[in-house]
Motif scaffolding. Structure first.
Motif, short mmCIF file in Angstrom:
data_model
loop_
_atom_site.label_atom_id
_atom_site.label_comp_id
_atom_site.label_asym_id
_atom_site.label_seq_id
_atom_site.Cartn_x
_atom_site.Cartn_y
_atom_site.Cartn_z
N ALA A 1 0.80 -1.39 0.04
CA ALA A 1 0.04 0.18 -0.06
C ALA A 1 1.00 1.25 0.10
N LEU A 2 0.41 2.27 -0.47
CA LEU A 2 1.09 3.60 -0.61
C LEU A 2 0.92 4.25 0.71
N ARG A 3 1.70 5.02 1.26
CA ARG A 3 1.80 5.61 2.48
C ARG A 3 2.50 7.03 2.29
N LEU A 4 2.04 8.09 2.71
CA LEU A 4 2.60 9.37 2.40
C LEU A 4 2.97 9.98 3.93
N GLU A 5 3.92 10.25 3.93
CA GLU A 5 4.79 11.02 5.09
C GLU A 5 5.58 12.13 4.61
N ARG A 6 5.90 13.14 5.58
CA ARG A 6 6.73 14.01 5.30
C ARG A 6 8.25 13.61 5.19
N SER A 7 8.73 13.91 4.24
CA SER A 7 10.32 13.54 4.20
C SER A 7 11.15 14.48 3.60
N GLY A 8 10.70 15.52 3.04
CA GLY A 8 11.73 16.59 2.66
C GLY A 8 12.05 16.10 1.26
N LEU A 9 12.65 16.81 0.50
CA LEU A 9 13.27 16.60 -0.93
C LEU A 9 14.70 15.95 -0.60
N PRO A 10 14.89 15.18 -1.71
CA PRO A 10 16.22 14.69 -1.56
C PRO A 10 17.48 15.61 -1.32
N SER A 11 18.31 15.27 -0.63
CA SER A 11 19.63 16.48 -0.52
C SER A 11 20.46 16.42 -1.64
N ALA A 12 21.12 17.52 -1.83
CA ALA A 12 21.94 17.69 -2.81
C ALA A 12 22.83 16.52 -3.18
N SER A 13 23.49 16.04 -2.11
CA SER A 13 24.29 15.20 -2.25
C SER A 13 23.74 13.69 -3.10
N GLU A 14 22.22 13.58 -2.41
CA GLU A 14 21.84 12.50 -3.06
C GLU A 14 21.37 12.57 -4.36
N VAL A 15 20.97 13.72 -4.81
CA VAL A 15 20.76 13.97 -6.24
C VAL A 15 22.26 13.74 -7.05
N ALA A 16 23.14 14.45 -6.46
CA ALA A 16 24.54 14.59 -7.24
C ALA A 16 24.80 13.08 -7.26
N ALA A 17 24.77 12.27 -6.07
CA ALA A 17 25.11 10.71 -6.45
C ALA A 17 24.40 10.00 -7.36
N ARG A 18 23.28 10.35 -7.22
CA ARG A 18 22.23 9.45 -8.38
C ARG A 18 22.60 10.01 -9.79
N PHE A 19 23.01 10.97 -10.25
CA PHE A 19 23.46 11.49 -11.36
C PHE A 19 24.85 11.05 -11.68
N HIS A 20 25.92 10.73 -10.76
CA HIS A 20 27.06 10.28 -10.89
C HIS A 20 26.56 8.67 -11.13
N ASP A 21 25.76 8.05 -10.36
CA ASP A 21 25.34 6.68 -10.72
C ASP A 21 25.05 6.28 -12.21
N ASP A 22 24.16 7.30 -12.80
CA ASP A 22 23.78 7.17 -14.04
C ASP A 22 24.82 7.37 -14.99
N ASP A 23 25.78 8.14 -14.79
CA ASP A 23 27.01 8.50 -15.50
C ASP A 23 27.83 7.19 -15.75
N ASP A 24 27.76 6.30 -14.62
CA ASP A 24 28.62 5.25 -14.47
C ASP A 24 27.92 4.06 -15.11
N ALA A 25 26.82 4.10 -15.56
CA ALA A 25 25.84 3.05 -15.94
C ALA A 25 26.55 2.70 -17.42
N PRO A 26 26.28 1.27 -17.53
CA PRO A 26 27.02 0.88 -19.03
C PRO A 26 26.09 1.47 -20.05
#
Length: 89
Positions: A64-89
């Motif tokens: 089931a879907l549950r909504l709760e306050r968690s805020g936006l991803p931090s800048a470091s989380e977003v940067a890490a995600r883009f870095h992971d995408d760059d490393d993908a084959p």
């Protein structure tokens, strides 16, 4: 499953993990959710899908879907995600 999901690919990864834990193929999940297999591919890869499709797939997985306050991803989380995408084959 208690992980917080803030990005579409995180949701897709969690859906795939749950589906595999249940021993279901993408086709089996699609049939159980009343959707086409393409919906499962799109959700698991973090692509756009309708809310009704997401809810149908969650229901078919026993989730089931549950909504709760968690805020936006931090800048470091977003940067890490883009870095992971760059490393993908």
């Amino acid at each position: 499953m208690a992980d917080k999901v803030r990005l579409p690919d995180e949701l897709g990864r969690q859906l795939r993990v749950q589906r595999e834990a249940l021993g279901m193929s993408k086709s089996e999940l699609a049939e159980k959710a009343g959707k086409v297999r393409e919906v499962i591919y799109r959700l698991e890869s973090g692509e756009d899908a309708t809310v009704s499709s997401l809810l149908a797939v969650l229901g078919a997985l026993g989730l089931a879907l549950r909504l709760e306050r968690s805020g936006l991803p931090s800048a470091s989380e977003v940067a890490a995600r883009f870095h992971d995408d760059d490393d993908a084959p």
